[in-house]
Design a protein around this motif. Structure first.
Motif, PDB file in Angstrom:
ATOM      1  N   PHE B 157       0.828  -1.205   0.000  1.00  0.00           N
ATOM      2  CA  PHE B 157       0.000   0.000   0.000  1.00  0.00           C
ATOM      3  C   PHE B 157       0.867   1.262   0.000  1.00  0.00           C
ATOM      4  O   PHE B 157       0.563   2.246  -0.693  1.00  0.00           O
ATOM      5  N   GLY B 160       2.504   1.994  -3.445  1.00  0.00           N
ATOM      6  CA  GLY B 160       1.493   2.567  -4.343  1.00  0.00           C
ATOM      7  C   GLY B 160       1.101   3.974  -3.933  1.00  0.00           C
ATOM      8  O   GLY B 160       0.938   4.857  -4.782  1.00  0.00           O
ATOM      9  N   SER B 161       0.983   4.205  -2.639  1.00  0.00           N
ATOM     10  CA  SER B 161       0.608   5.534  -2.146  1.00  0.00           C
ATOM     11  C   SER B 161       1.701   6.553  -2.434  1.00  0.00           C
ATOM     12  O   SER B 161       1.403   7.719  -2.728  1.00  0.00           O
ATOM     13  N   ASP B 164       1.213   7.589  -5.869  1.00  0.00           N
ATOM     14  CA  ASP B 164       0.012   8.419  -6.014  1.00  0.00           C
ATOM     15  C   ASP B 164       0.277   9.863  -5.584  1.00  0.00           C
ATOM     16  O   ASP B 164      -0.333  10.792  -6.125  1.00  0.00           O
ATOM     17  N   SER B 191     -16.157  14.068  -4.735  1.00  0.00           N
ATOM     18  CA  SER B 191     -15.026  13.951  -3.817  1.00  0.00           C
ATOM     19  C   SER B 191     -14.334  15.296  -3.635  1.00  0.00           C
ATOM     20  O   SER B 191     -13.782  15.586  -2.580  1.00  0.00           O
ATOM     21  N   GLN B 194     -16.296  17.216  -1.092  1.00  0.00           N
ATOM     22  CA  GLN B 194     -16.074  16.628   0.229  1.00  0.00           C
ATOM     23  C   GLN B 194     -14.717  17.014   0.807  1.00  0.00           C
ATOM     24  O   GLN B 194     -14.575  17.213   2.008  1.00  0.00           O
ATOM     25  N   ASP B 198     -13.053  17.427   4.753  1.00  0.00           N
ATOM     26  CA  ASP B 198     -12.126  16.434   5.301  1.00  0.00           C
ATOM     27  C   ASP B 198     -10.899  17.091   5.897  1.00  0.00           C
ATOM     28  O   ASP B 198     -10.395  16.687   6.924  1.00  0.00           O
ATOM     29  N   VAL B 218      -6.672  11.917   1.270  1.00  0.00           N
ATOM     30  CA  VAL B 218      -7.911  11.248   1.700  1.00  0.00           C
ATOM     31  C   VAL B 218      -7.882   9.735   1.412  1.00  0.00           C
ATOM     32  O   VAL B 218      -8.130   8.935   2.319  1.00  0.00           O
ATOM     33  N   PRO B 219      -7.558   9.324   0.180  1.00  0.00           N
ATOM     34  CA  PRO B 219      -7.454   7.868  -0.040  1.00  0.00           C
ATOM     35  C   PRO B 219      -6.346   7.219   0.788  1.00  0.00           C
ATOM     36  O   PRO B 219      -6.495   6.065   1.212  1.00  0.00           O
ATOM     37  N   PHE B 222      -7.752   6.586   4.165  1.00  0.00           N
ATOM     38  CA  PHE B 222      -8.746   5.511   4.092  1.00  0.00           C
ATOM     39  C   PHE B 222      -8.062   4.139   4.082  1.00  0.00           C
ATOM     40  O   PHE B 222      -8.420   3.235   4.854  1.00  0.00           O
ATOM     41  N   GLY B 223      -7.062   3.987   3.223  1.00  0.00           N
ATOM     42  CA  GLY B 223      -6.362   2.698   3.133  1.00  0.00           C
ATOM     43  C   GLY B 223      -5.550   2.391   4.375  1.00  0.00           C
ATOM     44  O   GLY B 223      -5.501   1.241   4.839  1.00  0.00           O
ATOM     45  N   GLU B 225      -6.143   3.413   7.419  1.00  0.00           N
ATOM     46  CA  GLU B 225      -7.075   3.027   8.487  1.00  0.00           C
ATOM     47  C   GLU B 225      -7.550   1.585   8.283  1.00  0.00           C
ATOM     48  O   GLU B 225      -7.664   0.815   9.252  1.00  0.00           O
ATOM     49  N   ALA B 226      -7.810   1.214   7.043  1.00  0.00           N
ATOM     50  CA  ALA B 226      -8.219  -0.167   6.742  1.00  0.00           C
ATOM     51  C   ALA B 226      -7.167  -1.158   7.223  1.00  0.00           C
ATOM     52  O   ALA B 226      -7.477  -2.142   7.911  1.00  0.00           O
TER      53      ALA B 226
END
Lengths: 237, 237
Positions: B157, B160-161, B164, B191, B194, B198, B218-219, B222-223, B225-226
């Motif tokens: 992750f 990839g982040s 990004d 988004s 939003q 955020d 934001v993504p 989210f990831g 936290e997942a």
């Protein structure tokens, strides 16, 4: 059988077009790396004059877009289409898309940093994929304003996972048993013992294309499950 | 003040060693790409004979290891060390490590596919990082056999982040309002609306190094936290 029968004379040459250009460009990039991709090289590989190539693509950036679109067109949106038709669950649609996405990009790890930053607007297959995924995720009850974070978080994980598929299974092996790596050795050893059990109760069929590195499967499932659960929690009841 | 005072004669030349080689190699790779990195170029940049360089590194693969180790040495394990000392929570230690990891690799996205597949055994700083993380995660109650899946899923992750972060904020903009992209436009637009909210209730300070692309935040959260929630669920009570 007529399969191998050829007509006399030169075989028909495929008509030059963006699909053919994309395929040959992808071949060049995989063989020699993106730095070596030039319009001259690409024209040579296609067996056409550079001027003919420029009738179809504007420049190298345009070729990169074609490559992106060619790759993304290979990602399955079958699960997402079923979700739109209420024939599957959000969980299964995300799993189908994620596994296919990882498998496609695992074949082209060196292209990932480029594709991760290439705008989607002039890539029709790529737009289509995102559009189907967005529609499907909305149809499952995820509020509009949360859809992009789900897609981007999944993609970040999938890009990294696609690279991990290419890691050697021995990537975390330690050369000696020094104190500096004692904890790492302990957890690597424990995960190998665990591995066999994990695969024996595997409920998901393994795609051979994803299995360059079988150790990549367990962390992939762990991260995928994390993202799926976090996404399901966004569904409005 | 004596700070800028120099002794007469030539300034002292840094002694050639693996640390200096790593830094200069990293500079070359960032400027010209990994393909252009040769032992000859590297020796030239260091101002030494190629033979002198070979006294310290075996070959290009060895230089790549040095680069990896230099980057990984920049990743913070402060949170993990605190966790070992029972001075913080698993959640906060993972967050600290993950944010730092992403920030470091976001500076060198083109190196990520290589580093993702480079074995760790001959990279002492890299071994140290994994060793500290493994010890910390074990100390928080994660069973040994689950530690590697946590580390690798996070890394996938984070790689990839980090890519990004380098994406243009307009990556998902669509050129026109055709039906083929209507759903995508809807969620991108939602988004953005939003987003502001955020950030207003952001509890985590934003690292400027991570903010090339503010939409990536934001993504990423989210990831992250997942993955954190999925990891906390592994803690043995």
């Amino acid at each position: 059988m007529d399969h191998q029968k050829r007509r006399a004379g030169r075989p028909a040459k495929p008509v030059l077009g963006r699909a053919i250009i994309a395929q040959q460009a992808l071949g060049l990039v995989v063989a020699d790396g993106l730095d070596q991709l030039t319009m001259t090289q690409l024209a040579k590989k296609l067996g056409v004059a550079v001027s003919a190539l420029y009738n179809h693509v504007e420049n190298k950036a345009d070729v990169v877009l074609l490559i992106q679109d060619e790759l993304v067109s290979q990602v399955s949106v079958e699960g997402m289409l079923k979700l739109i038709a209420h024939q599957t669950t959000l969980q299964d649609a995300l799993t189908d898309w994620a596994r296919s996405y990882r498998a496609v990009f695992a074949e082209y790890p060196s292209l990932i940093p480029l594709i991760a930053v290439t705008p989607v607007s002039d890539a029709p297959q790529t737009l289509r994929m995102y559009n189907v995924v967005a529609q499907a995720v909305i149809s499952a009850g995820i509020p509009d304003e949360h859809v992009m974070r789900v897609i981007i978080a999944f993609e970040s994980f999938l890009f990294g996972s696609a690279m991990d598929v290419n890691a050697p299974p021995t990537i975390f092996d330690t050369a000696d048993s020094s104190m500096e790596s004692a904890w790492l050795q302990r957890v690597v050893s424990a995960s190998m013992t665990q591995q066999q059990g994990d695969f024996e109760d595997a409920s998901h069929p393994k795609d051979p294309a994803e299995m360059h590195n079988s150790y990549a499967e367990v962390p992939f499932r762990f991260g995928l499950e994390a993202l799926i659960q976090q996404t399901l929690a966004l569904v409005e009841s």
